[in-house]
Design a protein around this motif. Structure first.
Motif, PDB file in Angstrom:
ATOM      1  N   GLU A  51       0.835  -1.172   0.000  1.00  0.00           N
ATOM      2  CA  GLU A  51       0.000   0.000   0.000  1.00  0.00           C
ATOM      3  C   GLU A  51       0.881   1.236   0.000  1.00  0.00           C
ATOM      4  OE1 GLU A  51      -2.323  -0.140   3.455  1.00  0.00           O
ATOM      5  OE2 GLU A  51      -2.994  -2.185   3.141  1.00  0.00           O
ATOM      6  N   ARG A  52       0.401   2.273  -0.619  1.00  0.00           N
ATOM      7  CA  ARG A  52       1.079   3.548  -0.564  1.00  0.00           C
ATOM      8  C   ARG A  52       0.103   4.621  -0.958  1.00  0.00           C
ATOM      9  NH1 ARG A  52       1.822   4.630  -5.845  1.00  0.00           N
ATOM     10  NH2 ARG A  52       2.065   2.890  -7.267  1.00  0.00           N
ATOM     11  N   THR A  53       0.482   5.842  -0.674  1.00  0.00           N
ATOM     12  CA  THR A  53      -0.376   6.950  -1.024  1.00  0.00           C
ATOM     13  C   THR A  53      -0.367   7.140  -2.531  1.00  0.00           C
ATOM     14  OG1 THR A  53       0.139   8.014   1.063  1.00  0.00           O
ATOM     15  CG2 THR A  53      -0.779   9.398  -0.674  1.00  0.00           C
ATOM     16  N   ALA A  54      -1.539   7.300  -3.135  1.00  0.00           N
ATOM     17  CA  ALA A  54      -1.633   7.563  -4.569  1.00  0.00           C
ATOM     18  C   ALA A  54      -1.121   8.973  -4.853  1.00  0.00           C
ATOM     19  CB  ALA A  54      -3.074   7.428  -5.033  1.00  0.00           C
ATOM     20  N   THR A  55      -0.201   9.078  -5.781  1.00  0.00           N
ATOM     21  CA  THR A  55       0.352  10.367  -6.171  1.00  0.00           C
ATOM     22  C   THR A  55       0.147  10.560  -7.656  1.00  0.00           C
ATOM     23  OG1 THR A  55       2.526   9.432  -6.611  1.00  0.00           O
ATOM     24  CG2 THR A  55       2.119  10.198  -4.372  1.00  0.00           C
ATOM     25  N   ASN A 101     -18.573  -0.667  -5.030  1.00  0.00           N
ATOM     26  CA  ASN A 101     -17.465   0.100  -4.458  1.00  0.00           C
ATOM     27  C   ASN A 101     -17.204   1.391  -5.237  1.00  0.00           C
ATOM     28  OD1 ASN A 101     -16.457  -1.912  -6.453  1.00  0.00           O
ATOM     29  ND2 ASN A 101     -14.488  -0.908  -6.103  1.00  0.00           N
ATOM     30  N   HIS A 102     -17.541   1.408  -6.525  1.00  0.00           N
ATOM     31  CA  HIS A 102     -17.319   2.632  -7.291  1.00  0.00           C
ATOM     32  C   HIS A 102     -18.377   3.699  -6.993  1.00  0.00           C
ATOM     33  CE1 HIS A 102     -13.832   1.925  -9.957  1.00  0.00           C
ATOM     34  NE2 HIS A 102     -14.066   0.678  -9.583  1.00  0.00           N
ATOM     35  N   GLU A 103     -19.546   3.310  -6.524  1.00  0.00           N
ATOM     36  CA  GLU A 103     -20.488   4.305  -6.032  1.00  0.00           C
ATOM     37  C   GLU A 103     -19.929   4.973  -4.782  1.00  0.00           C
ATOM     38  OE1 GLU A 103     -21.784   2.732  -9.032  1.00  0.00           O
ATOM     39  OE2 GLU A 103     -22.050   1.205  -7.481  1.00  0.00           O
ATOM     40  N   LEU A 104     -19.382   4.154  -3.881  1.00  0.00           N
ATOM     41  CA  LEU A 104     -18.757   4.703  -2.676  1.00  0.00           C
ATOM     42  C   LEU A 104     -17.574   5.600  -3.031  1.00  0.00           C
ATOM     43  CD1 LEU A 104     -18.845   1.472  -0.509  1.00  0.00           C
ATOM     44  CD2 LEU A 104     -20.156   3.552  -0.087  1.00  0.00           C
ATOM     45  N   LEU A 105     -16.825   5.195  -4.035  1.00  0.00           N
ATOM     46  CA  LEU A 105     -15.656   5.967  -4.450  1.00  0.00           C
ATOM     47  C   LEU A 105     -16.063   7.326  -5.016  1.00  0.00           C
ATOM     48  CD1 LEU A 105     -12.607   6.070  -4.879  1.00  0.00           C
ATOM     49  CD2 LEU A 105     -12.917   4.820  -7.018  1.00  0.00           C
ATOM     50  N   LEU A 106     -17.090   7.346  -5.849  1.00  0.00           N
ATOM     51  CA  LEU A 106     -17.544   8.601  -6.437  1.00  0.00           C
ATOM     52  C   LEU A 106     -18.165   9.506  -5.377  1.00  0.00           C
ATOM     53  CD1 LEU A 106     -17.929  10.340  -8.932  1.00  0.00           C
ATOM     54  CD2 LEU A 106     -20.051   9.103  -9.412  1.00  0.00           C
ATOM     55  N   ILE A 107     -18.955   8.940  -4.487  1.00  0.00           N
ATOM     56  CA  ILE A 107     -19.523   9.720  -3.389  1.00  0.00           C
ATOM     57  C   ILE A 107     -18.398  10.345  -2.558  1.00  0.00           C
ATOM     58  CG2 ILE A 107     -20.783   9.568  -1.199  1.00  0.00           C
ATOM     59  CD1 ILE A 107     -22.508   7.370  -2.530  1.00  0.00           C
ATOM     60  N   GLY A 108     -17.388   9.534  -2.236  1.00  0.00           N
ATOM     61  CA  GLY A 108     -16.277  10.029  -1.436  1.00  0.00           C
ATOM     62  C   GLY A 108     -15.486  11.109  -2.141  1.00  0.00           C
ATOM     63  N   ALA A 160      -7.672  11.036  -5.062  1.00  0.00           N
ATOM     64  CA  ALA A 160      -6.564  10.304  -5.683  1.00  0.00           C
ATOM     65  C   ALA A 160      -6.970   8.884  -6.045  1.00  0.00           C
ATOM     66  CB  ALA A 160      -5.354  10.290  -4.743  1.00  0.00           C
ATOM     67  N   ALA A 161      -7.687   8.222  -5.131  1.00  0.00           N
ATOM     68  CA  ALA A 161      -8.124   6.852  -5.406  1.00  0.00           C
ATOM     69  C   ALA A 161      -9.107   6.809  -6.563  1.00  0.00           C
ATOM     70  CB  ALA A 161      -8.750   6.242  -4.152  1.00  0.00           C
ATOM     71  N   TRP A 162      -9.988   7.805  -6.636  1.00  0.00           N
ATOM     72  CA  TRP A 162     -10.968   7.869  -7.728  1.00  0.00           C
ATOM     73  C   TRP A 162     -10.263   8.020  -9.074  1.00  0.00           C
ATOM     74  CZ3 TRP A 162     -12.522  12.491 -10.553  1.00  0.00           C
ATOM     75  CH2 TRP A 162     -13.627  12.289 -11.392  1.00  0.00           C
ATOM     76  N   GLN A 202     -13.741   9.664 -14.147  1.00  0.00           N
ATOM     77  CA  GLN A 202     -13.877  10.448 -15.367  1.00  0.00           C
ATOM     78  C   GLN A 202     -14.321  11.875 -15.032  1.00  0.00           C
ATOM     79  OE1 GLN A 202     -13.219   8.940 -18.557  1.00  0.00           O
ATOM     80  NE2 GLN A 202     -12.420   7.412 -17.109  1.00  0.00           N
ATOM     81  N   LYS A 203     -13.577  12.849 -15.512  1.00  0.00           N
ATOM     82  CA  LYS A 203     -13.911  14.244 -15.227  1.00  0.00           C
ATOM     83  C   LYS A 203     -15.311  14.599 -15.714  1.00  0.00           C
ATOM     84  CE  LYS A 203     -12.226  18.991 -15.756  1.00  0.00           C
ATOM     85  NZ  LYS A 203     -13.517  19.541 -16.173  1.00  0.00           N
ATOM     86  N   THR A 204     -15.704  14.052 -16.841  1.00  0.00           N
ATOM     87  CA  THR A 204     -17.038  14.356 -17.370  1.00  0.00           C
ATOM     88  C   THR A 204     -18.130  13.870 -16.426  1.00  0.00           C
ATOM     89  OG1 THR A 204     -16.903  12.321 -18.682  1.00  0.00           O
ATOM     90  CG2 THR A 204     -16.343  14.399 -19.788  1.00  0.00           C
ATOM     91  N   ASP A 205     -17.902  12.738 -15.748  1.00  0.00           N
ATOM     92  CA  ASP A 205     -18.873  12.265 -14.762  1.00  0.00           C
ATOM     93  C   ASP A 205     -18.951  13.229 -13.584  1.00  0.00           C
ATOM     94  OD1 ASP A 205     -19.616  10.031 -16.200  1.00  0.00           O
ATOM     95  OD2 ASP A 205     -18.357   8.641 -15.075  1.00  0.00           O
ATOM     96  N   MET A 206     -17.806  13.654 -13.089  1.00  0.00           N
ATOM     97  CA  MET A 206     -17.799  14.563 -11.944  1.00  0.00           C
ATOM     98  C   MET A 206     -18.462  15.890 -12.307  1.00  0.00           C
ATOM     99  SD  MET A 206     -17.030  14.742  -8.731  1.00  0.00           S
ATOM    100  CE  MET A 206     -15.781  13.482  -8.392  1.00  0.00           C
ATOM    101  N   ASP A 207     -18.210  16.365 -13.514  1.00  0.00           N
ATOM    102  CA  ASP A 207     -18.801  17.639 -13.939  1.00  0.00           C
ATOM    103  C   ASP A 207     -20.324  17.560 -14.021  1.00  0.00           C
ATOM    104  OD1 ASP A 207     -16.294  18.758 -14.130  1.00  0.00           O
ATOM    105  OD2 ASP A 207     -16.133  18.536 -16.308  1.00  0.00           O
TER     106      ASP A 207
END
Length: 358
Positions: free
Chosen positions: A12-16, A166-173, A193-195, A201-206
């Motif tokens: 494990e490591r921090t996503a950069t 898990n990707h619903e949780l990821l997007l919510i987070g 970072a994990a997302w 996808q930026k278009t989804d977030m927008d």
């Protein structure tokens, strides 16, 4: 990095920013060039999940086992009419991951929607197993379709429902907490970072709106229908959240309502675990869930069938041609049905009527 008690080797490591790269392993088959399924991370095959397991890398290893059964299912026609006093036929849908066109085509093939994309299956029952967004081009379009079909199916006497992936949780987070540091168990991590690392996808977030977030936040984590225990992830982590279906669903919703970044992260990382039903002891893990929550079979998404089959090349330049997925994958003493056909890696988006006779 200092390992906690009971942890395995460093994994494990921090996503950069250096993590946000195109995978070296890319499928060039089909109408699109799909990158390898990042996998939300899984541990090495010979190691148990460490206590602090965190999905900040992607690795989905090659699996060379022959304890699973590939089931070929003939394309279904329009569901047969049902007596008025009995429920309609039951269908399940695997991971969609933003592939809206493929979803529409698969639903039309099964006679669930018409050429205009409207519900035409009457009293049929349709369950989505989660993971609507990330990696593919139109995750919000997928959510909008599922929400609309839910209303149309209910009006026709059937239903269209969905589980939390898990990707619903990821997007919510990612939306709620962004770059807020969370306790990953192995240093600092963030939902943002994990997302991004796992196909955000930026278009989804927008295009993500409050009603999408509210809908995702209220999804159940598990359900039993006609003896089928429906879950998203092939993990025993559900046992950590309650000893009944109602308790698990309530706990997940309450966790999201509290809006604590570390609590939501812990929920996300546990839903990200996979392969609990594979290998030696896998059938016993399935039985532990069935004994606790009821049902005679587990139906899940999350882990792509090509990996369960162990017929996918690695990132080291091996042959990238994966297996041709035509239907669900039955394994763990035939107690588990895998529904993720690997649409993100030029596989197939699966829609299957249950029960599956083998």
């Amino acid at each position: 990095m200092t390992q906690g008690a009971g942890q395995g080797p460093e994994m494990e490591r921090t996503a950069t920013l250096r993590d946000f790269r195109v995978p070296a392993y890319v499928h060039e088959t089909g109408p699109y060039a799909h990158s390898m399924h990042p996998g939300d991370v899984a541990p090495p095959l010979d190691e148990a999940y460490p206590e602090g397991y965190t999905p900040t890398e992607r690795d989905l290893p090659v699996i060379n086992r022959g304890d699973t059964l590939q089931v070929t299912v003939d394309p279904a026609s329009v569901p047969a009419p049902q007596p008025a006093d009995s429920p309609g036929p039951l269908f399940v849908v695997g991971d969609v991951h933003g592939y809206l066109d493929e979803l529409v085509a698969a639903l039309q093939e099964k006679g669930l929607i018409d050429s205009a994309g409207n519900w035409c299956a009457g009293t049929a029952r349709l369950w989505f197993l989660g993971d609507f967004t990330d990696r593919g081009p139109d995750g919000i379009g997928v959510i909008d379709l599922v929400m609309r079909l839910s209303a149309e199916a209910a009006a026709a006497g059937g239903y269209c429902k969905a589980l939390m992936g898990n990707h619903e949780l990821l997007l919510i987070g990612a939306k709620r907490f962004g770059d807020t540091p969370v306790n990953s168990g192995a240093g600092t991590a963030t939902f943002q970072a994990a997302w991004l690392l796992n196909g955000g996808q930026k278009t989804d977030m927008d295009r993500l709106q409050d009603h999408h977030l509210q809908w995702m936040s209220r999804l159940d984590a598990m359900e039993q229908v006609d003896g089928h225990l429906l879950v998203h992830s092939d993990t025993t982590a559900y046992l950590d959240y309650g000893d009944s279906i109602e308790a698990v669903n309530d706990t997940v919703r309450e966790t999201l309502t509290r809006n604590d970044a570390d609590e939501v992260w812990d929920l996300f990382r546990k839903f990200t675990r996979r392969f609990s039903f594979r290998d030696e002891g896998g059938a016993d893990h399935v039985r532990s869930l069935l004994d606790t929550y009821g049902g005679t079979r587990i139906v899940h998404g999350h882990s792509p069938i090509p990996y369960l089959l162990g017929e996918v090349g690695s990132e080291e330049g091996e042959d990238s041609a994966g297996p041709v997925i035509e239907g669900p994958h039955v394994y763990a003493d035939r107690l588990a049905i895998a529904m993720d056909g690997g649409v993100t890696m030029a596989g197939k988006l699966l829609v299957q009527q249950l029960p599956l006779d083998i």
